[in-house]
Design a protein around this motif. Sequence first.
Motif, PDB file in Angstrom:
ATOM      1  N   MET A   1      82.798  27.897  -8.629  1.00 40.59           N
ATOM      2  CA  MET A   1      83.603  27.127  -9.544  1.00 40.59           C
ATOM      3  C   MET A   1      83.388  25.645  -9.235  1.00 40.59           C
ATOM      4  O   MET A   1      83.166  25.273  -8.086  1.00 40.59           O
ATOM      5  CB  MET A   1      85.081  27.507  -9.393  1.00 40.59           C
ATOM      6  N   TYR A   2      83.498  24.828 -10.268  1.00 41.52           N
ATOM      7  CA  TYR A   2      83.373  23.376 -10.128  1.00 41.52           C
ATOM      8  C   TYR A   2      84.623  22.715 -10.682  1.00 41.52           C
ATOM      9  O   TYR A   2      85.177  23.165 -11.685  1.00 41.52           O
ATOM     10  CB  TYR A   2      82.143  22.868 -10.889  1.00 41.52           C
ATOM     11  N   LEU A   3      85.047  21.676 -10.002  1.00 39.98           N
ATOM     12  CA  LEU A   3      86.166  20.857 -10.470  1.00 39.98           C
ATOM     13  C   LEU A   3      85.640  19.486 -10.823  1.00 39.98           C
ATOM     14  O   LEU A   3      84.863  18.899 -10.070  1.00 39.98           O
ATOM     15  CB  LEU A   3      87.230  20.702  -9.385  1.00 39.98           C
ATOM     16  N   VAL A   4      86.095  18.977 -11.952  1.00 41.24           N
ATOM     17  CA  VAL A   4      85.790  17.603 -12.330  1.00 41.24           C
ATOM     18  C   VAL A   4      87.121  16.872 -12.354  1.00 41.24           C
ATOM     19  O   VAL A   4      88.004  17.194 -13.155  1.00 41.24           O
ATOM     20  CB  VAL A   4      85.105  17.519 -13.707  1.00 41.24           C
ATOM     21  N   THR A   5      87.277  15.925 -11.443  1.00 45.99           N
ATOM     22  CA  THR A   5      88.503  15.138 -11.378  1.00 45.99           C
ATOM     23  C   THR A   5      88.263  13.831 -12.104  1.00 45.99           C
ATOM     24  O   THR A   5      87.362  13.068 -11.757  1.00 45.99           O
ATOM     25  CB  THR A   5      88.908  14.868  -9.916  1.00 45.99           C
ATOM     26  N   PHE A   6      89.056  13.599 -13.131  1.00 45.34           N
ATOM     27  CA  PHE A   6      88.977  12.389 -13.934  1.00 45.34           C
ATOM     28  C   PHE A   6      90.215  11.561 -13.604  1.00 45.34           C
ATOM     29  O   PHE A   6      91.332  11.934 -13.947  1.00 45.34           O
ATOM     30  CB  PHE A   6      88.934  12.765 -15.418  1.00 45.34           C
ATOM     31  N   ARG A   7      90.016  10.508 -12.861  1.00 41.74           N
ATOM     32  CA  ARG A   7      91.099   9.602 -12.455  1.00 41.74           C
ATOM     33  C   ARG A   7      91.042   8.394 -13.374  1.00 41.74           C
ATOM     34  O   ARG A   7      89.980   7.793 -13.559  1.00 41.74           O
ATOM     35  CB  ARG A   7      90.877   9.177 -11.015  1.00 41.74           C
ATOM     36  N   LEU A   8      92.172   8.029 -13.960  1.00 40.91           N
ATOM     37  CA  LEU A   8      92.134   6.920 -14.903  1.00 40.91           C
ATOM     38  C   LEU A   8      93.364   6.032 -14.820  1.00 40.91           C
ATOM     39  O   LEU A   8      94.443   6.458 -14.435  1.00 40.91           O
ATOM     40  CB  LEU A   8      91.961   7.444 -16.336  1.00 40.91           C
ATOM     41  N   ALA A   9      93.129   4.785 -15.159  1.00 44.75           N
ATOM     42  CA  ALA A   9      94.199   3.813 -15.358  1.00 44.75           C
ATOM     43  C   ALA A   9      94.217   3.548 -16.859  1.00 44.75           C
ATOM     44  O   ALA A   9      93.299   2.933 -17.408  1.00 44.75           O
ATOM     45  CB  ALA A   9      93.921   2.526 -14.593  1.00 44.75           C
ATOM     46  N   PRO A  10      95.226   4.061 -17.561  1.00 40.37           N
ATOM     47  CA  PRO A  10      95.229   3.942 -19.013  1.00 40.37           C
ATOM     48  C   PRO A  10      95.340   2.495 -19.475  1.00 40.37           C
ATOM     49  O   PRO A  10      95.986   1.674 -18.830  1.00 40.37           O
ATOM     50  CB  PRO A  10      96.433   4.751 -19.456  1.00 40.37           C
ATOM     51  N   GLY A  11      94.702   2.243 -20.596  1.00 36.44           N
ATOM     52  CA  GLY A  11      94.822   0.946 -21.263  1.00 36.44           C
ATOM     53  C   GLY A  11      95.583   1.160 -22.561  1.00 36.44           C
ATOM     54  O   GLY A  11      96.585   1.865 -22.586  1.00 36.44           O
ATOM     55  N   GLU A  12      95.052   0.609 -23.626  1.00 36.87           N
ATOM     56  CA  GLU A  12      95.676   0.763 -24.940  1.00 36.87           C
ATOM     57  C   GLU A  12      94.966   1.863 -25.723  1.00 36.87           C
ATOM     58  O   GLU A  12      93.759   1.808 -25.907  1.00 36.87           O
ATOM     59  CB  GLU A  12      95.589  -0.559 -25.713  1.00 36.87           C
ATOM     60  N   TYR A  13      95.731   2.844 -26.183  1.00 37.96           N
ATOM     61  CA  TYR A  13      95.173   3.929 -26.980  1.00 37.96           C
ATOM     62  C   TYR A  13      95.452   3.662 -28.456  1.00 37.96           C
ATOM     63  O   TYR A  13      96.547   3.238 -28.819  1.00 37.96           O
ATOM     64  CB  TYR A  13      95.802   5.271 -26.619  1.00 37.96           C
ATOM     65  N   ASP A  14      94.462   3.915 -29.299  1.00 38.58           N
ATOM     66  CA  ASP A  14      94.639   3.781 -30.738  1.00 38.58           C
ATOM     67  C   ASP A  14      94.410   5.149 -31.386  1.00 38.58           C
ATOM     68  O   ASP A  14      94.157   6.138 -30.702  1.00 38.58           O
ATOM     69  CB  ASP A  14      93.694   2.720 -31.308  1.00 38.58           C
TER      70      ASP A  14
END
Length: 106
Positions: A1-14
Amino acid sequence: MYLVTFRLAPGEYDAEFHELNDAIQAAAEDTEGYLGKRTWHAPDDEEVLVVYYWETLDALESFGADSDHERAKRRWTEWYDAYEVTVTEVVEAYGSGFGEDANPFV
């Protein structure tokens, strides 16, 4: 199994972000070998971690070639202040205490 960790600092979503995000999630779910995801929000700031579970590296690479996913990767600066992706191969997973939810993706 593989894990993809997506770490983010949100900005402005449209609206375009939300449409593209929904299309990307649908593409992931339609990819053979996609096992699911979990999302966590940091309690002290806006940082978000999303962990995607994949059965094989081939499944992950197949999803990575999706045109909507490629477009989103090129446009990340429009919606995120920062991001980081980590791909990890799971060698072993074990534990207890979460009942039926202990490891729902295996």
